[in-house]
Each structure stands twice: as C-alpha cells, then as structure tokens.
Enzyme design. Structure first.
Site, short mmCIF file in Angstrom:
data_model
loop_
_atom_site.label_atom_id
_atom_site.label_comp_id
_atom_site.label_asym_id
_atom_site.label_seq_id
_atom_site.Cartn_x
_atom_site.Cartn_y
_atom_site.Cartn_z
N SER A 146 0.78 -1.22 0.11
CA SER A 146 -0.08 -0.02 -0.06
C SER A 146 0.93 1.35 0.02
O SER A 146 2.11 1.26 0.37
CB SER A 146 -0.82 0.10 1.26
OG SER A 146 -1.23 1.13 1.51
N TYR A 159 -3.43 -0.25 10.02
CA TYR A 159 -3.16 -0.80 8.66
C TYR A 159 -1.81 -0.28 8.05
O TYR A 159 -1.25 -1.05 7.61
CB TYR A 159 -4.29 0.15 7.74
CG TYR A 159 -4.48 -0.26 6.36
CD1 TYR A 159 -3.86 0.71 5.35
CD2 TYR A 159 -5.01 -1.45 5.84
CE1 TYR A 159 -3.87 0.43 4.10
CE2 TYR A 159 -5.06 -1.53 4.55
CZ TYR A 159 -4.56 -0.53 3.64
OH TYR A 159 -4.53 -0.81 2.25
P1 NAP Z 1 -11.92 -5.08 -0.27
O1 NAP Z 1 -12.87 -4.66 -1.13
O2 NAP Z 1 -12.26 -4.59 1.12
O3 NAP Z 1 -11.55 -6.59 -0.24
C1 NAP Z 1 -10.72 -7.28 0.64
C2 NAP Z 1 -11.21 -8.57 0.34
O4 NAP Z 1 -10.47 -9.36 1.44
C3 NAP Z 1 -12.64 -9.07 0.36
O5 NAP Z 1 -12.79 -9.91 -0.36
C4 NAP Z 1 -12.78 -9.64 1.85
O6 NAP Z 1 -13.82 -10.56 1.95
C5 NAP Z 1 -11.39 -10.32 2.00
N1 NAP Z 1 -11.09 -10.77 3.35
C6 NAP Z 1 -10.96 -9.95 4.48
N2 NAP Z 1 -10.76 -10.57 5.47
C7 NAP Z 1 -10.49 -11.91 5.01
C8 NAP Z 1 -10.34 -13.20 5.87
N3 NAP Z 1 -10.18 -13.45 6.95
N4 NAP Z 1 -10.11 -14.37 5.09
C9 NAP Z 1 -10.38 -14.24 3.54
N5 NAP Z 1 -10.67 -13.14 3.03
C10 NAP Z 1 -10.82 -12.12 3.68
O7 NAP Z 1 -10.49 -4.56 -0.57
P2 NAP Z 1 -9.53 -3.80 -2.03
O8 NAP Z 1 -9.83 -2.29 -1.98
O9 NAP Z 1 -10.00 -4.88 -3.04
O10 NAP Z 1 -8.23 -4.14 -1.29
C11 NAP Z 1 -7.58 -5.51 -1.67
C12 NAP Z 1 -6.38 -5.47 -1.12
O11 NAP Z 1 -5.51 -4.09 -1.72
C13 NAP Z 1 -6.33 -5.12 0.32
O12 NAP Z 1 -5.08 -5.97 1.09
C14 NAP Z 1 -5.86 -3.77 0.60
O13 NAP Z 1 -5.40 -3.46 1.91
C15 NAP Z 1 -5.10 -3.37 -0.39
N6 NAP Z 1 -5.12 -1.99 -1.09
C16 NAP Z 1 -6.00 -1.51 -1.41
C17 NAP Z 1 -6.04 -0.10 -1.80
C18 NAP Z 1 -7.33 0.58 -2.63
O14 NAP Z 1 -7.11 1.90 -2.71
N7 NAP Z 1 -8.60 0.03 -2.39
C19 NAP Z 1 -4.76 0.55 -2.03
C20 NAP Z 1 -3.88 -0.28 -1.84
C21 NAP Z 1 -3.96 -1.41 -1.13
P3 NAP Z 1 -15.39 -10.08 2.39
O15 NAP Z 1 -15.60 -8.98 1.51
O16 NAP Z 1 -16.07 -11.32 2.60
O17 NAP Z 1 -14.98 -9.54 3.70
C1 GCO Z 2 -7.16 5.01 3.60
C2 GCO Z 2 -7.09 4.46 2.37
C3 GCO Z 2 -5.75 3.75 1.77
C4 GCO Z 2 -5.81 2.78 0.68
C5 GCO Z 2 -4.79 2.41 0.16
C6 GCO Z 2 -3.58 3.44 -0.28
O1 GCO Z 2 -7.91 5.19 4.35
O2 GCO Z 2 -5.82 5.92 3.56
O3 GCO Z 2 -8.13 3.31 2.56
O4 GCO Z 2 -4.97 3.24 2.95
O5 GCO Z 2 -6.70 1.98 1.00
O6 GCO Z 2 -4.12 1.65 1.23
O7 GCO Z 2 -2.49 2.80 -0.69
#
Ligand code: NAP
Ligand code: GCO
Length: 268
Positions: A146, A159
C-alpha cells in the site's frame, strides 16, 4: 516471443479475498493470461456471486471459503486446492481490511485484528504454499502492500503498521526463498476505486480532493491498473525481480503535492 513471456497457461493461481475489488481484477487478468484461478473469501454469498462474475468473463474460477487468519482453515483450503486443482504456482496475498480509528480511540483488539489479516495471514498462507513451490523450484508470491507501506496518515495506524510490516516481510521472504527460484514481490496500489475506499471517496468526501492533489495522474486508480501489474509480477518477464514493491499509484510517491489548480491539464 513476447506473448509467451506473459502466458500463464498451466499455472495455478490463488488469490485470497478475490471475490471483488482488486483481488477480482487480479484474478480476471491472470485468468485471461491462461492461469487456473482459485478464489478465496470468507463469505459464501460473495463466493457464489464471484463464481458467476468470473464465468461472465469466461473464467471457470475454483472458489473456496477459508479464513486466512486460521492456520487450520488455510491448511485445509490449500490441501483441497492441491487435490482438486493442483499445486499453487502463483499466490496473491490480497485479502485485507482497514479500520480508520484514531490511535487513542482504537481498541487494541481492533489493532490486532488488522495486523492478523493484513500482516500475519500472508505469512500463514505463504508458509503453507511455499514448501511445494520449493519442491518445484518455481513459484511467484505477490503481497498486497500500500501507500501505507511508506506513509502514515491520521486514523490508519493499524493498517499502516501491517502494510509497512508486509513490505519488509516481502523482503525477508525474498532473502530466504529466492535461491529456490521463487520470486516474492509486493504491489503498492495508490488510491483505487473499490468498496474499501468508498467511505473516503463518495458523497463529496474531502479526502477525494487530497487524492487529486497528491496523484499526478489526476485520477483514482482502477482495480484493473493493479491487475496489469500483477500479471507482470506473475509472469516470466519478472523472473529476476525479487523483494520489490511495485507501486501502482499514478505518481503519488513521486509527488509532494500541488497547490489546488496547479496540476490542471493545459489545453494544447
Ligand atoms: P476490499 O474490497 O475490502 O476486499 C478485501 C477482500 O479481502 C474481500 O474480499 C474480503 O472478503 C477479503 N477478506 C477480508 N478478511 C478476510 C479473511 N479473514 N479471510 C479471507 N478473506 C478476507 O479491498 P480492496 O480495496 O479490493 O483491497 C484489496 C487489497 O488491496 C487489500 O489488501 C487492501 O489493503 C489493498 N489495497 C487497497 C487499496 C485501495 O485503494 N482500494 C490501495 C492499496 C492497497 P469479504 O468482503 O467477504 O469480507
Ligand atoms: C486510506 C485508504 C488507503 C488505501 C490504500 C492506499 O484510508 O488511507 O483506504 O489506505 O486503502 O492503502 O494505498
């Protein structure tokens, strides 16, 4: 040939939390490159919906429910994949949660839950998958890091602690496993349009303005932007890339920020 570099035919890929958002984009991208896609989640409903969504894109996803924080659940789930699909060649540790609570207000239990899912679970799943990768002398692991692997910000201490740790866990996995021809890297997405960022993006939330001034590309990322980076790291093209965090952030890490209006696109 260039296409052969990115051909994943015959590979088994497991994406944790792959039923929507970034995980699904990665699953669909790797699936379209020929990989057999295994999708994990903790929700039966989301798994069933995802099965249909992947099928609509021509991908026969193998879906299975297990909690990535449970060693017993993970062992059972990976054994099921190994018996019914094959040894995992590509592991994407994508599952994650966030809690946006000021440090002084955050229950320690909440802090530990975020660390368990976002930092300890990638260790648990990797420890179960890696022995067979070592036997094969080949494997790819992609840990979902992230911007918060680099920066802190108000309310996301748990986080950021997890994602900062995951950056260095990725480095240590590289140090211990690269000699077996395993490539272990991370992806650091910027701000991506998913359910997880909905609360800080929708309904005119002021955080949207911050993302616009910090992102030189002047837009939120799409899950597919991350999927494309995952294809590179999962492919032969990245066989000498190891311990690296590939930031897919539209330039955020290169930019201190703009005065509002300074980054407007000039009409040429
Ligand atoms: P999201 O929409 O919240 O999806 C997260 C997924 O993880 C969901 O399918 C959730 O399942 C699953 N999960 C949560 N707890 C779990 C567990 N104990 N066992 C198995 N599955 C579990 O998140 P996203 O935005 O797609 O992000 C995916 C990854 O990228 C995460 O690691 C997040 O930190 C990272 N990330 C996201 C962003 C962003 O801007 N969106 C940026 C940087 C990094 P349920 O929905 O059923 O709970
Ligand atoms: C926040 C956001 C971010 C993104 C992502 C950025 O609240 O700042 O959720 O943490 O999820 O991780 O890279």
């Amino acid at each position: 040939m260039l296409n052969e570099l990115f051909d994943l035919t015959g590979k088994v890929a497991l994406i944790t939390g792959g039923t929507h958002g970034i995980g699904m984009a990665i699953g669909k991208t790797l699936g379209k490159a020929g990989a057999k896609i295994c999708v994990n989640d903790i929700s039966d409903e989301k798994l069933a919906a995802a099965k249909k969504d992947y099928a609509d894109d021509g991908i026969d996803a193998y879906i299975l429910k297990f909690d990535v924080t449970s060693e017993a659940d993970v062992d059972c789930g990976i054994s099921q994949i190994e018996q019914e699909v094959g040894v995992v060649d590509i592991l994407v540790n994508n599952a994650g949660i966030i809690k946006r609570i000021p440090i002084l207000d955050m229950p320690v239990a909440d802090y530990k839950l975020v660390l368990d899912i976002d930092l300890v679970a990638p260790l648990i799943v990797s420890k179960r998958v890696v022995p067979n990768m070592i036997k094969k002398r080949a494997g790819k692991i992609i840990n979902m890091c992230s911007m918060m692997s680099v920066y802190g910000r108000n309310t996301v201490s748990a986080y950021a602690s997890a994602k900062g740790g995951l950056k260095l866990l990725t480095a240590n996995m590289c140090c211990e496993w690269a000699k077996y021809n395993l490539q272990i890297n991370g992806i650091g997405p910027g701000y991506i349009v998913t359910a997880q960022t909905g609360p800080i993006r929708e309904n005119g939330h002021p955080f949207n303005d911050l993302v616009m001034t910090r992102t030189p590309a002047g837009r939120w990322g799409q899950p597919e932007d991350v999927g494309n980076a995952a294809l590179f790291l999962a492919s032969k093209a990245a066989d000498f890339v190891n311990g690296h965090i590939l930031y897919v952030d539209g330039g955020i890490l290169a930019n201190f920020g703009y005065v509002k209006g300074e980054n407007d696109v000039l009409t040429v």
